[in-house]
Write a protein that holds these residues in place. Structure first.
Motif, short mmCIF file in Angstrom:
data_model
loop_
_atom_site.label_atom_id
_atom_site.label_comp_id
_atom_site.label_asym_id
_atom_site.label_seq_id
_atom_site.Cartn_x
_atom_site.Cartn_y
_atom_site.Cartn_z
N GLN A 48 0.83 -1.21 0.00
CA GLN A 48 0.00 0.00 0.00
C GLN A 48 0.86 1.27 0.00
N TRP A 49 1.79 1.33 -0.94
CA TRP A 49 2.68 2.48 -1.04
C TRP A 49 1.97 3.72 -1.59
N ILE A 50 0.71 3.53 -2.00
CA ILE A 50 -0.19 4.66 -2.25
C ILE A 50 -1.26 4.61 -1.17
N PRO A 51 -1.48 5.69 -0.42
CA PRO A 51 -2.44 5.66 0.70
C PRO A 51 -3.85 5.27 0.25
N LEU A 52 -4.50 4.43 1.04
CA LEU A 52 -5.87 4.04 0.76
C LEU A 52 -6.82 5.21 1.02
N PRO A 53 -7.90 5.31 0.25
CA PRO A 53 -8.91 6.32 0.57
C PRO A 53 -9.55 6.03 1.93
N SER A 54 -10.05 7.05 2.57
CA SER A 54 -10.71 6.89 3.85
C SER A 54 -11.96 6.01 3.70
N ILE A 156 -3.68 0.55 -32.95
CA ILE A 156 -2.97 1.69 -32.36
C ILE A 156 -3.90 2.90 -32.25
N ILE A 157 -4.70 3.16 -33.27
CA ILE A 157 -5.58 4.32 -33.21
C ILE A 157 -6.64 4.15 -32.12
N CYS A 158 -7.02 2.92 -31.84
CA CYS A 158 -7.93 2.67 -30.71
C CYS A 158 -7.26 3.07 -29.39
N CYS A 159 -5.97 2.82 -29.29
CA CYS A 159 -5.25 3.13 -28.05
C CYS A 159 -5.10 4.63 -27.82
N THR A 160 -5.21 5.44 -28.89
CA THR A 160 -5.06 6.88 -28.71
C THR A 160 -6.17 7.47 -27.85
N VAL A 161 -7.33 6.80 -27.79
CA VAL A 161 -8.43 7.34 -26.99
C VAL A 161 -8.18 7.15 -25.50
N GLU A 162 -7.09 6.47 -25.14
CA GLU A 162 -6.78 6.27 -23.73
C GLU A 162 -6.50 7.59 -23.01
N VAL A 163 -6.23 8.66 -23.76
CA VAL A 163 -6.06 9.97 -23.11
C VAL A 163 -7.36 10.35 -22.40
N ASN A 164 -8.49 9.98 -22.97
CA ASN A 164 -9.77 10.22 -22.29
C ASN A 164 -9.97 9.26 -21.13
N SER A 165 -9.49 8.02 -21.29
CA SER A 165 -9.59 7.05 -20.19
C SER A 165 -8.81 7.53 -18.96
N ILE A 166 -7.71 8.24 -19.19
CA ILE A 166 -6.95 8.80 -18.08
C ILE A 166 -7.84 9.71 -17.25
N ALA A 167 -8.59 10.60 -17.93
CA ALA A 167 -9.49 11.51 -17.22
C ALA A 167 -10.60 10.75 -16.50
N LEU A 168 -11.13 9.69 -17.12
CA LEU A 168 -12.18 8.90 -16.49
C LEU A 168 -11.67 8.21 -15.22
N HIS A 169 -10.46 7.67 -15.29
CA HIS A 169 -9.90 6.99 -14.11
C HIS A 169 -9.54 7.99 -13.01
N ILE A 170 -9.04 9.14 -13.40
CA ILE A 170 -8.75 10.18 -12.40
C ILE A 170 -10.04 10.61 -11.72
N ARG A 171 -11.11 10.71 -12.49
CA ARG A 171 -12.42 11.05 -11.93
C ARG A 171 -12.83 10.03 -10.86
N GLN A 172 -12.66 8.75 -11.18
CA GLN A 172 -13.00 7.72 -10.21
C GLN A 172 -12.18 7.86 -8.93
N LEU A 173 -10.88 8.09 -9.09
CA LEU A 173 -10.01 8.20 -7.92
C LEU A 173 -10.35 9.43 -7.09
N LEU A 174 -10.68 10.54 -7.74
CA LEU A 174 -11.05 11.76 -7.00
C LEU A 174 -12.28 11.50 -6.14
N LEU A 175 -13.25 10.78 -6.69
CA LEU A 175 -14.45 10.46 -5.92
C LEU A 175 -14.15 9.47 -4.81
N MET A 176 -13.25 8.53 -5.08
CA MET A 176 -12.85 7.59 -4.02
C MET A 176 -12.20 8.31 -2.84
#
Length: 268
Positions: A48-54, A156-176
């Protein structure tokens, strides 16, 4: 992560099958992706070298947290590598093939296999079956491209949309981590999320459909049909995902809370 008997059998069968299908580079990067993300999960779980959410004191919540962090790391790697790979493939989506593109898709196949194993050992099948279907597609089509050594640019072009996935995952973590939707960081991520969704994620799948229709005479017809159907399916799923995102973050109606579970608008 403790692998049970059914997972061990699947793991052994998968490695044997992959070694017979791909070049040495392709096979090694698939295995490397599987091993690296598995080790990442194990170290995150035990150290758990990244702190768990409360409040994340249950096994299920901790797994959701680890899975989201792993997805964020994968999305970031794929976004960077896909943009590095695409220029050499852009002129010919059917015939061009590069080692960097092969490595990029190899890593994403390895990650998808890892995530299947991780979900398979931590969640009941009735909960994860939609994700298993998604991951099957994420393994099948890139594997097809590496096996035939064609159509690499489409993967490869499918993988370029992962820039949006980054924002989606950050959104999840912010809410967590209990960051409110009214905070500056959440709103900034929301703006980036919507912009990349509207101007990158959705147009990418529309362009892929157009390119697939144009390239049909140069492709094996049944693979072209399968890719057209798969891309159309991804476009529909992403349109639904965008609708849920808008209703969850911009439409203040309690009836739309059903779209969000632990910050995940995909009901993951």
């Amino acid at each position: 992560m403790i692998l049970n008997y059914r997972t061990s059998k699947f793991y052994s069968f998968t490695l044997t099958s992959l070694s017979n299908m791909f070049t040495l580079i392709g096979f090694c990067t698939i295995v490397a992706g599987l091993v690296v993300f598995t080790c990442f999960n194990i170290t995150l779980r035990h150290f758990q070298w990244i702190p768990l959410p409360s409040g994340y004191d249950t096994v299920n919540k901790q797994h959701n947290w680890r899975n989201t962090i792993g997805s964020l790391v994968h999305a970031t790697i794929m976004w960077i590598m896909s943009y590095m790979s695409l220029p050499a493939l852009w002129e010919d989506f059917v015939g061009n093939y590069t080692q960097l593109g092969e490595i990029t898709l190899g890593i994403t196949i390895g990650y998808a296999i890892y995530d299947i194993l991780d979900l398979f050992t931590n969640k009941p099948l009735r909960v994860i079956w939609p994700l298993l279907i998604h991951h099957f597609i994420a393994v099948f089509f890139p594997s097809l491209f590496l096996w035939r050594q064609e159509y690499l640019a489409y993967g490869i072009i499918c993988c370029t949309v992962e820039v949006n996935s980054i924002a989606l995952h950050i959104r999840q973590l912010l809410l967590m981590y209990n960051v409110t939707k009214q905070s500056i960081i959440f709103k900034a991520n929301n703006v980036f999320n919507v912009i990349t969704f509207v101007f990158l994620r959705i147009p990418t799948f529309v362009l892929m459909l157009i390119f697939l229709v144009g390239d049909r005479p140069r492709m094996v017809s049944h693979w072209n049909t399968a890719m057209l159907l798969g891309t159309a399916g991804l476009l529909i799923v992403n349109l639904v995902l965008f609708k849920r995102l808008v209703f969850s973050d911009f439409v203040k109606k309690t009836s739309y809370k059903k779209y969000e579970v632990n910050g995940n608008i995909m009901d993951k």
